[in-house]
Motif scaffolding. Structure first.
Motif, PDB file in Angstrom:
ATOM      1  N   ALA A 150      64.810  44.015  11.258  1.00  0.00           N
ATOM      2  CA  ALA A 150      65.066  42.969  10.269  1.00  0.00           C
ATOM      3  C   ALA A 150      64.351  43.243   8.953  1.00  0.00           C
ATOM      4  O   ALA A 150      63.288  43.856   8.919  1.00  0.00           O
ATOM      5  N   ASP A 151      64.962  42.762   7.872  1.00  0.00           N
ATOM      6  CA  ASP A 151      64.371  42.812   6.540  1.00  0.00           C
ATOM      7  C   ASP A 151      63.721  41.483   6.162  1.00  0.00           C
ATOM      8  O   ASP A 151      62.962  41.408   5.197  1.00  0.00           O
ATOM      9  N   LEU A 152      64.054  40.443   6.922  1.00  0.00           N
ATOM     10  CA  LEU A 152      63.620  39.081   6.625  1.00  0.00           C
ATOM     11  C   LEU A 152      63.674  38.286   7.921  1.00  0.00           C
ATOM     12  O   LEU A 152      64.570  38.505   8.740  1.00  0.00           O
ATOM     13  N   LEU A 153      62.730  37.355   8.096  1.00  0.00           N
ATOM     14  CA  LEU A 153      62.763  36.430   9.222  1.00  0.00           C
ATOM     15  C   LEU A 153      63.173  35.061   8.707  1.00  0.00           C
ATOM     16  O   LEU A 153      62.826  34.690   7.582  1.00  0.00           O
ATOM     17  N   ALA A 154      63.895  34.307   9.529  1.00  0.00           N
ATOM     18  CA  ALA A 154      64.320  32.962   9.132  1.00  0.00           C
ATOM     19  C   ALA A 154      64.245  32.030  10.328  1.00  0.00           C
ATOM     20  O   ALA A 154      64.471  32.442  11.468  1.00  0.00           O
ATOM     21  N   THR A 155      63.930  30.776  10.053  1.00  0.00           N
ATOM     22  CA  THR A 155      63.890  29.760  11.095  1.00  0.00           C
ATOM     23  C   THR A 155      64.061  28.391  10.457  1.00  0.00           C
ATOM     24  O   THR A 155      64.127  28.261   9.227  1.00  0.00           O
ATOM     25  N   ALA A 156      64.114  27.361  11.289  1.00  0.00           N
ATOM     26  CA  ALA A 156      64.220  25.987  10.796  1.00  0.00           C
ATOM     27  C   ALA A 156      62.997  25.645   9.958  1.00  0.00           C
ATOM     28  O   ALA A 156      61.874  26.087  10.245  1.00  0.00           O
ATOM     29  N   GLU A 157      63.219  24.865   8.933  1.00  0.00           N
ATOM     30  CA  GLU A 157      62.149  24.482   8.006  1.00  0.00           C
ATOM     31  C   GLU A 157      60.911  23.959   8.732  1.00  0.00           C
ATOM     32  O   GLU A 157      59.785  24.337   8.406  1.00  0.00           O
ATOM     33  N   GLU A 158      61.121  23.127   9.744  1.00  0.00           N
ATOM     34  CA  GLU A 158      59.965  22.536  10.430  1.00  0.00           C
ATOM     35  C   GLU A 158      59.194  23.530  11.292  1.00  0.00           C
ATOM     36  O   GLU A 158      58.077  23.261  11.709  1.00  0.00           O
ATOM     37  N   LYS A 159      59.772  24.701  11.558  1.00  0.00           N
ATOM     38  CA  LYS A 159      59.106  25.713  12.364  1.00  0.00           C
ATOM     39  C   LYS A 159      58.488  26.837  11.525  1.00  0.00           C
ATOM     40  O   LYS A 159      57.684  27.621  12.019  1.00  0.00           O
ATOM     41  N   ALA A 160      58.842  26.909  10.269  1.00  0.00           N
ATOM     42  CA  ALA A 160      58.457  28.045   9.420  1.00  0.00           C
ATOM     43  C   ALA A 160      56.954  28.203   9.224  1.00  0.00           C
ATOM     44  O   ALA A 160      56.475  29.302   8.965  1.00  0.00           O
ATOM     45  N   GLY A 161      56.204  27.151   9.368  1.00  0.00           N
ATOM     46  CA  GLY A 161      54.764  27.233   9.183  1.00  0.00           C
ATOM     47  C   GLY A 161      53.976  27.417  10.467  1.00  0.00           C
ATOM     48  O   GLY A 161      52.741  27.481  10.438  1.00  0.00           O
ATOM     49  N   GLN A 162      54.665  27.529  11.587  1.00  0.00           N
ATOM     50  CA  GLN A 162      53.978  27.666  12.873  1.00  0.00           C
ATOM     51  C   GLN A 162      53.261  29.009  12.987  1.00  0.00           C
ATOM     52  O   GLN A 162      53.755  30.032  12.510  1.00  0.00           O
TER      53      GLN A 162
END
Length: 120
Positions: free
Chosen positions: A28-40
């Protein structure tokens, strides 16, 4: 651009996410997730280890994606059948496509899907 979408439970570790990413094909070049999980911590630790950015995807963008798999529990909470697939598609931009359906980590705590797109 290859975007790895990640979905995960609160108990997931960076190793859980890395395993799901490896099972999905990695690279991957970038990771993505739901906004509420991005800071975990788990996803932040994975991103730091890989030297990648984490893109937070809002609920409306998740819900707007056409995904291949469906979890009723995830749909009730996030408005999409698969956080991993929807986050990957949303972050990869218009015209993105999934390389395959989401895969699950060996410990069952994380999912990953890879989308190919032209934009970030």
């Amino acid at each position: 651009m290859r975007v790895a979408g990640l979905g995960f439970r609160a108990a997931a570790t960076a190793a859980s996410l890395a395993d799901a990413l490896r099972r999905a094909g990695g690279g991957a070049d970038l990771l993505a997730t739901a906004e509420e999980k991005a800071g975990q911590p788990a996803i932040r630790d994975l991103a730091a280890g890989l030297g990648l950015e984490v893109r937070a995807v809002g609920a409306a963008d998740l819900a707007a994606q056409e995904v291949r798999t469906r979890s009723d529990r995830v749909a009730a909470r996030f408005g999409t059948g698969s956080v991993a697939e929807a986050a990957a598609l949303a972050a990869a931009g218009p015209g993105a496509r999934l390389l395959g359906p989401r895969v699950i980590s060996g410990d069952g705590l994380a999912t990953a899907a890879i989308a190919i797109g032209r934009t970030t």
